[in-house]
Design an enzyme around this catalytic site. Structure first.
Site, mmCIF file in Angstrom:
data_model
loop_
_atom_site.group_PDB
_atom_site.id
_atom_site.type_symbol
_atom_site.label_atom_id
_atom_site.label_comp_id
_atom_site.label_asym_id
_atom_site.label_seq_id
_atom_site.Cartn_x
_atom_site.Cartn_y
_atom_site.Cartn_z
ATOM 1 C CG ASN A 188 42.052 45.646 49.830
ATOM 2 O OD1 ASN A 188 41.418 45.749 50.863
ATOM 3 N ND2 ASN A 188 42.388 44.609 49.198
ATOM 4 C CE LYS A 247 44.764 42.353 50.773
ATOM 5 N NZ LYS A 247 45.780 41.332 50.285
ATOM 6 C CG HIS A 282 40.912 41.282 46.522
ATOM 7 N ND1 HIS A 282 41.699 40.249 46.990
ATOM 8 C CD2 HIS A 282 41.912 42.255 46.368
ATOM 9 C CE1 HIS A 282 42.879 40.568 47.333
ATOM 10 N NE2 HIS A 282 43.193 41.853 47.098
ATOM 11 C CD GLU A 305 43.441 38.858 50.175
ATOM 12 O OE1 GLU A 305 42.722 39.737 50.676
ATOM 13 O OE2 GLU A 305 44.495 38.782 49.835
ATOM 14 C CD GLU A 362 45.444 43.122 44.141
ATOM 15 O OE1 GLU A 362 45.761 43.841 44.542
ATOM 16 O OE2 GLU A 362 44.376 42.702 44.589
ATOM 17 N N GLY A 405 50.793 39.378 49.393
ATOM 18 C CA GLY A 405 51.190 39.032 50.911
ATOM 19 C C GLY A 405 52.374 38.348 50.850
ATOM 20 C CB SER A 427 54.642 41.886 47.141
ATOM 21 O OG SER A 427 53.922 40.568 47.955
HETATM 22 P P1 13P Z 1 49.921 42.977 49.498
HETATM 23 O O1 13P Z 1 50.091 44.396 49.150
HETATM 24 O O2 13P Z 1 49.691 42.915 50.927
HETATM 25 O O3 13P Z 1 50.638 41.919 48.655
HETATM 26 O O4 13P Z 1 48.133 43.025 49.036
HETATM 27 C C1 13P Z 1 47.943 43.270 47.884
HETATM 28 C C2 13P Z 1 46.271 43.069 47.740
HETATM 29 O O5 13P Z 1 45.782 42.195 47.787
HETATM 30 C C3 13P Z 1 45.438 44.134 47.411
HETATM 31 O O6 13P Z 1 44.424 44.346 47.135
#
Ligand code: 13P
Length: 250
Positions: free
Chosen positions: A9, A11, A92, A94, A162, A168, A207
Site C-alpha cells: 500500500n 498510500k 483502511h 487512515e 491492521e 508506521g 510495521s
Molecule cells: P506500515 O507498513 O507503514 O506500518 O503501514 C501499514 C499499512 O497501513 C498498510 O496498509
C-alpha cells in the site's frame, strides 16, 4: 490451503519516477509464483503501474460507493478497472481516522467494488486506546460484522487486520496477540459465511518488514501481509515476498 498474499500500500507516495520500483517488484512476483503479490498505488499511477508491472495486480486504495453521479473528487469502480486496477483497499484505518469513514461505508464500498469487478482488501483494526481498554477483539469482530459485504468469498475478498497503533510506528503486536485476533476474525467469518470462511485470506498489516515478515507470516491464520512503508522500494519489499515464498516451500 490458502496461498499467501503480500500486498503493498503506497498510500500518498509514488510519482512516475518510482515506476522502475514497480517493474522490479513485478519481476520479484514473477520469480516467486507460489506467492500472490499485489501493489496498491495512488490513483494517478494506476495506469502506468499496470503498464510496467506485467503479472503484478495493481490496485487502488479507495473508491466511491456509488457507480457514478454527482460526487466531486471521487472515483468509481468502473473508472478504476478501465485504467487497469484489479483490486482495491477499502476501510483502511487512515480513511476511518482522517476521513471519518465507518464500517458501514466500508461495507458499501466493498459491495461497489465487487459489483464493478474489483477484488477487495477490507481492513479492520483497533486503536491503541481500544487495545489498552481490552476491547481489541470486540472491535475487530464488530468491524467485520458491520462491513462484510453480501456474498463474501475468498475468490474476491481478503480481510486485513491492521492495528492502528502498529501502522508506521515500528511497533507490532506479539505473535500471540496476532494469532488471537486472527483466530477471532476467522471465527467471525465462519459465523457469517460458514465454510466459505476457510477460503478468505486474513492479512496482517502494521510495521511489517523484511526482518519480521517470516515470523509473522508463520502465525496461524495469517495468510499474508499488507505492507506500507516497506513496500515503497523493491529493496525493502522483495525480502517480504521472499519470506512468504520460503514459508510456502518450507
Ligand atoms: P506500515 O507498513 O507503514 O506500518 O503501514 C501499514 C499499512 O497501513 C498498510 O496498509
Amino acid at each position: 490451503m490458502r496461498r499467501k498474499l503480500v500486498a503493498g500500500n503506497w498510500k500518498m507516495h509514488g510519482m512516475k519516477g518510482d515506476l522502475p520500483q514497480v517493474a522490479e517488484i513485478a519481476a520479484a512476483a514473477r520469480a516467486n509464483p507460489d506467492v500472490d503479490v499485489a501493489l496498491c498505488v495512488p490513483f494517478t499511477l494506476i495506469e502506468a503501474a499496470a503498464g510496467v508491472g506485467a503479472g503484478l495486480p495493481i490496485g487502488a486504495q479507495d473508491l466511491h460507493e456509488n457507480d457514478k453521479g454527482a460526487h466531486t473528487g471521487c472515483i468509481s469502480a468502473a473508472m478504476l478497472t478501465e485504467i487497469g486496477a484489479t483490486l482495491t483497499i477499502v476501510g483502511h484505518s487512515e480513511r476511518r481516522g482522517d476521513q471519518h469513514e465507518t464500517s458501514h461505508d466500508a461495507w458499501a464500498k466493498s459491495a461497489a467494488a465487487h459489483r464493478g469487478g474489483l477484488k477487495v482488501i477490507l481492513c479492520c483494526g483497533e486503536t491503541d486506546a481500544e487495545r489498552d481498554a481490552g476491547r481489541a477483539e470486540r472491535i475487530v469482530q464488530s468491524q467485520i460484522e458491520k462491513s462484510l459485504p453480501d456474498g463474501a468469498s475468498g475468490d474476491w475478498l481478503t480481510i486485513a487486520y491492521e492495528p492502528r497503533w502498529a501502522i508506521g510506528t515500528g511497533k507490532t503486536p506479539t505473535l500471540e496477540d496476532i494469532a488471537a485476533i486472527h483466530a477471532i476474525a476467522r471465527a467471525k467469518l465462519r459465523q457469517m459465511v460458514g465454510d466459505a470462511a476457510d477460503g478468505i485470506r486474513i492479512l496482517y498489516g502494521g510495521s511489517v518488514t523484511g526482518a519480521n515478515a517470516a515470523a509473522i507470516l508463520a502465525v496461524d491464520n495469517v495468510d499474508g501481509a499488507l505492507v506500507g512503508g516497506a513496500s515503497l522500494t523493491a529493496e525493502k519489499f522483495v525480502p517480504i515476498i521472499e519470506a512468504a515464498a520460503s514459508l510456502r516451500q518450507g
